[in-house]
Motif scaffolding. Structure first.
Motif, PDB file in Angstrom:
ATOM      1  N   ILE A 165     -96.524  65.371  56.509  1.00  0.00           N
ATOM      2  CA  ILE A 165     -96.790  63.941  56.368  1.00  0.00           C
ATOM      3  C   ILE A 165     -95.484  63.264  55.960  1.00  0.00           C
ATOM      4  O   ILE A 165     -94.862  63.643  54.971  1.00  0.00           O
ATOM      5  N   TYR A 166     -95.074  62.280  56.714  1.00  0.00           N
ATOM      6  CA  TYR A 166     -93.794  61.635  56.449  1.00  0.00           C
ATOM      7  C   TYR A 166     -93.850  60.178  56.881  1.00  0.00           C
ATOM      8  O   TYR A 166     -94.794  59.737  57.542  1.00  0.00           O
ATOM      9  N   ALA A 167     -92.840  59.473  56.494  1.00  0.00           N
ATOM     10  CA  ALA A 167     -92.683  58.083  56.919  1.00  0.00           C
ATOM     11  C   ALA A 167     -91.235  57.857  57.314  1.00  0.00           C
ATOM     12  O   ALA A 167     -90.326  58.421  56.706  1.00  0.00           O
ATOM     13  N   MET A 168     -91.055  57.059  58.337  1.00  0.00           N
ATOM     14  CA  MET A 168     -89.713  56.694  58.746  1.00  0.00           C
ATOM     15  C   MET A 168     -89.614  55.178  58.752  1.00  0.00           C
ATOM     16  O   MET A 168     -90.612  54.480  58.992  1.00  0.00           O
ATOM     17  N   GLY A 169     -88.424  54.690  58.466  1.00  0.00           N
ATOM     18  CA  GLY A 169     -88.295  53.247  58.405  1.00  0.00           C
ATOM     19  C   GLY A 169     -86.882  52.762  58.601  1.00  0.00           C
ATOM     20  O   GLY A 169     -85.922  53.544  58.555  1.00  0.00           O
ATOM     21  N   TRP A 170     -86.798  51.498  58.884  1.00  0.00           N
ATOM     22  CA  TRP A 170     -85.527  50.801  58.954  1.00  0.00           C
ATOM     23  C   TRP A 170     -85.452  49.828  57.770  1.00  0.00           C
ATOM     24  O   TRP A 170     -86.380  49.043  57.539  1.00  0.00           O
ATOM     25  N   TYR A 171     -84.349  49.915  57.052  1.00  0.00           N
ATOM     26  CA  TYR A 171     -84.067  49.019  55.944  1.00  0.00           C
ATOM     27  C   TYR A 171     -82.799  48.237  56.284  1.00  0.00           C
ATOM     28  O   TYR A 171     -82.024  48.641  57.154  1.00  0.00           O
ATOM     29  N   ARG A 172     -82.590  47.153  55.566  1.00  0.00           N
ATOM     30  CA  ARG A 172     -81.350  46.423  55.741  1.00  0.00           C
ATOM     31  C   ARG A 172     -80.874  45.877  54.395  1.00  0.00           C
ATOM     32  O   ARG A 172     -81.662  45.656  53.474  1.00  0.00           O
ATOM     33  N   GLN A 173     -79.576  45.681  54.331  1.00  0.00           N
ATOM     34  CA  GLN A 173     -78.984  45.159  53.105  1.00  0.00           C
ATOM     35  C   GLN A 173     -77.871  44.198  53.480  1.00  0.00           C
ATOM     36  O   GLN A 173     -76.888  44.586  54.119  1.00  0.00           O
ATOM     37  N   ALA A 174     -78.050  42.943  53.068  1.00  0.00           N
ATOM     38  CA  ALA A 174     -77.026  41.929  53.257  1.00  0.00           C
ATOM     39  C   ALA A 174     -76.169  41.867  51.999  1.00  0.00           C
ATOM     40  O   ALA A 174     -76.612  42.267  50.921  1.00  0.00           O
ATOM     41  N   PRO A 175     -74.948  41.361  52.108  1.00  0.00           N
ATOM     42  CA  PRO A 175     -74.061  41.268  50.931  1.00  0.00           C
ATOM     43  C   PRO A 175     -74.727  40.505  49.794  1.00  0.00           C
ATOM     44  O   PRO A 175     -75.240  39.407  49.989  1.00  0.00           O
ATOM     45  N   GLY A 176     -74.720  41.106  48.615  1.00  0.00           N
ATOM     46  CA  GLY A 176     -75.291  40.460  47.444  1.00  0.00           C
ATOM     47  C   GLY A 176     -76.795  40.596  47.316  1.00  0.00           C
ATOM     48  O   GLY A 176     -77.371  40.146  46.318  1.00  0.00           O
ATOM     49  N   ARG A 206     -81.472  46.169  49.076  1.00  0.00           N
ATOM     50  CA  ARG A 206     -81.922  46.775  50.321  1.00  0.00           C
ATOM     51  C   ARG A 206     -83.425  46.509  50.461  1.00  0.00           C
ATOM     52  O   ARG A 206     -84.189  46.681  49.511  1.00  0.00           O
ATOM     53  N   GLU A 207     -83.830  46.097  51.661  1.00  0.00           N
ATOM     54  CA  GLU A 207     -85.229  45.779  51.882  1.00  0.00           C
ATOM     55  C   GLU A 207     -85.764  46.514  53.103  1.00  0.00           C
ATOM     56  O   GLU A 207     -85.034  46.768  54.069  1.00  0.00           O
ATOM     57  N   LEU A 208     -87.052  46.801  53.068  1.00  0.00           N
ATOM     58  CA  LEU A 208     -87.715  47.428  54.205  1.00  0.00           C
ATOM     59  C   LEU A 208     -87.909  46.396  55.302  1.00  0.00           C
ATOM     60  O   LEU A 208     -88.439  45.313  55.060  1.00  0.00           O
ATOM     61  N   VAL A 209     -87.502  46.746  56.498  1.00  0.00           N
ATOM     62  CA  VAL A 209     -87.683  45.879  57.661  1.00  0.00           C
ATOM     63  C   VAL A 209     -88.899  46.317  58.466  1.00  0.00           C
ATOM     64  O   VAL A 209     -89.753  45.505  58.810  1.00  0.00           O
ATOM     65  N   ASP A 231     -80.671  37.765  59.950  1.00  0.00           N
ATOM     66  CA  ASP A 231     -80.806  39.185  60.296  1.00  0.00           C
ATOM     67  C   ASP A 231     -79.493  39.940  60.125  1.00  0.00           C
ATOM     68  O   ASP A 231     -79.452  41.161  60.290  1.00  0.00           O
ATOM     69  N   THR A 232     -78.434  39.229  59.793  1.00  0.00           N
ATOM     70  CA  THR A 232     -77.142  39.873  59.574  1.00  0.00           C
ATOM     71  C   THR A 232     -77.194  40.759  58.342  1.00  0.00           C
ATOM     72  O   THR A 232     -77.544  40.315  57.251  1.00  0.00           O
ATOM     73  N   ALA A 233     -76.872  42.039  58.531  1.00  0.00           N
ATOM     74  CA  ALA A 233     -76.945  43.006  57.438  1.00  0.00           C
ATOM     75  C   ALA A 233     -76.478  44.363  57.941  1.00  0.00           C
ATOM     76  O   ALA A 233     -76.285  44.560  59.149  1.00  0.00           O
ATOM     77  N   VAL A 234     -76.341  45.285  57.008  1.00  0.00           N
ATOM     78  CA  VAL A 234     -76.193  46.693  57.382  1.00  0.00           C
ATOM     79  C   VAL A 234     -77.602  47.282  57.455  1.00  0.00           C
ATOM     80  O   VAL A 234     -78.388  47.133  56.517  1.00  0.00           O
ATOM     81  N   TYR A 235     -77.902  47.908  58.571  1.00  0.00           N
ATOM     82  CA  TYR A 235     -79.222  48.479  58.795  1.00  0.00           C
ATOM     83  C   TYR A 235     -79.168  49.990  58.584  1.00  0.00           C
ATOM     84  O   TYR A 235     -78.284  50.671  59.129  1.00  0.00           O
ATOM     85  N   TYR A 236     -80.129  50.489  57.811  1.00  0.00           N
ATOM     86  CA  TYR A 236     -80.187  51.900  57.466  1.00  0.00           C
ATOM     87  C   TYR A 236     -81.490  52.516  57.972  1.00  0.00           C
ATOM     88  O   TYR A 236     -82.565  51.910  57.849  1.00  0.00           O
ATOM     89  N   CYS A 237     -81.369  53.720  58.458  1.00  0.00           N
ATOM     90  CA  CYS A 237     -82.542  54.510  58.833  1.00  0.00           C
ATOM     91  C   CYS A 237     -82.929  55.379  57.637  1.00  0.00           C
ATOM     92  O   CYS A 237     -82.056  55.917  56.937  1.00  0.00           O
ATOM     93  N   ASN A 238     -84.218  55.521  57.421  1.00  0.00           N
ATOM     94  CA  ASN A 238     -84.729  56.300  56.294  1.00  0.00           C
ATOM     95  C   ASN A 238     -85.814  57.251  56.747  1.00  0.00           C
ATOM     96  O   ASN A 238     -86.673  56.895  57.569  1.00  0.00           O
TER      97      ASN A 238
END
Length: 118
Positions: free
Chosen positions: A31-42, A45-48, A89-96
């Protein structure tokens, strides 16, 4: 051990579209979850967008109707399709990848920069 490598980040014009990819290596099971998060300067990090091993999806209110998370099990890849993009939507996008059972274990990619600007 699971490794995540994001790709696809670039400069895109307002109103444009972009697809991010997250290549997953290692064993994925249980059982797992995958997601895309993003973090803008300042900002924090938030779940997208997220997807469970059962296929359920969830989205941040700010991207509902514009972004779509999907996966290709044969390619071990998770995607984030982004449409009608705007400057927020400008940010660094991270896979989790979050292993829940057995687990817990939590893995992050290195991030990919997305910039929305004319």
């Amino acid at each position: 051990q699971v490794q995540l490598v994001e790709s696809g980040g670039t400069l895109v014009q307002p109103g444009g579209s972009l697809r991010l990819s997250c290549a997953v290596s290692g064993r994925i099971f249980g059982i797992y979850a995958m997601g895309w998060y993003r973090q803008a300067p300042g900002d924090q990090r938030e779940l997208v967008a997220g997807m469970t091993s059962g296929g359920s999806t969830n989205y941040a209110d700010s991207v509902k109707g514009r972004f779509t998370i999907s996966r290709d099990n044969a390619k071990n890849t998770v995607y984030l399709q982004m449409n009608s993009m705007n400057s927020e939507d400008t940010a660094v996008y991270y896979c989790n990848y979050r292993q829940i059972v057995p687990g817990p274990n939590n893995y992050w990619g290195q991030g990919t920069q997305v910039t929305v600007s004319s």
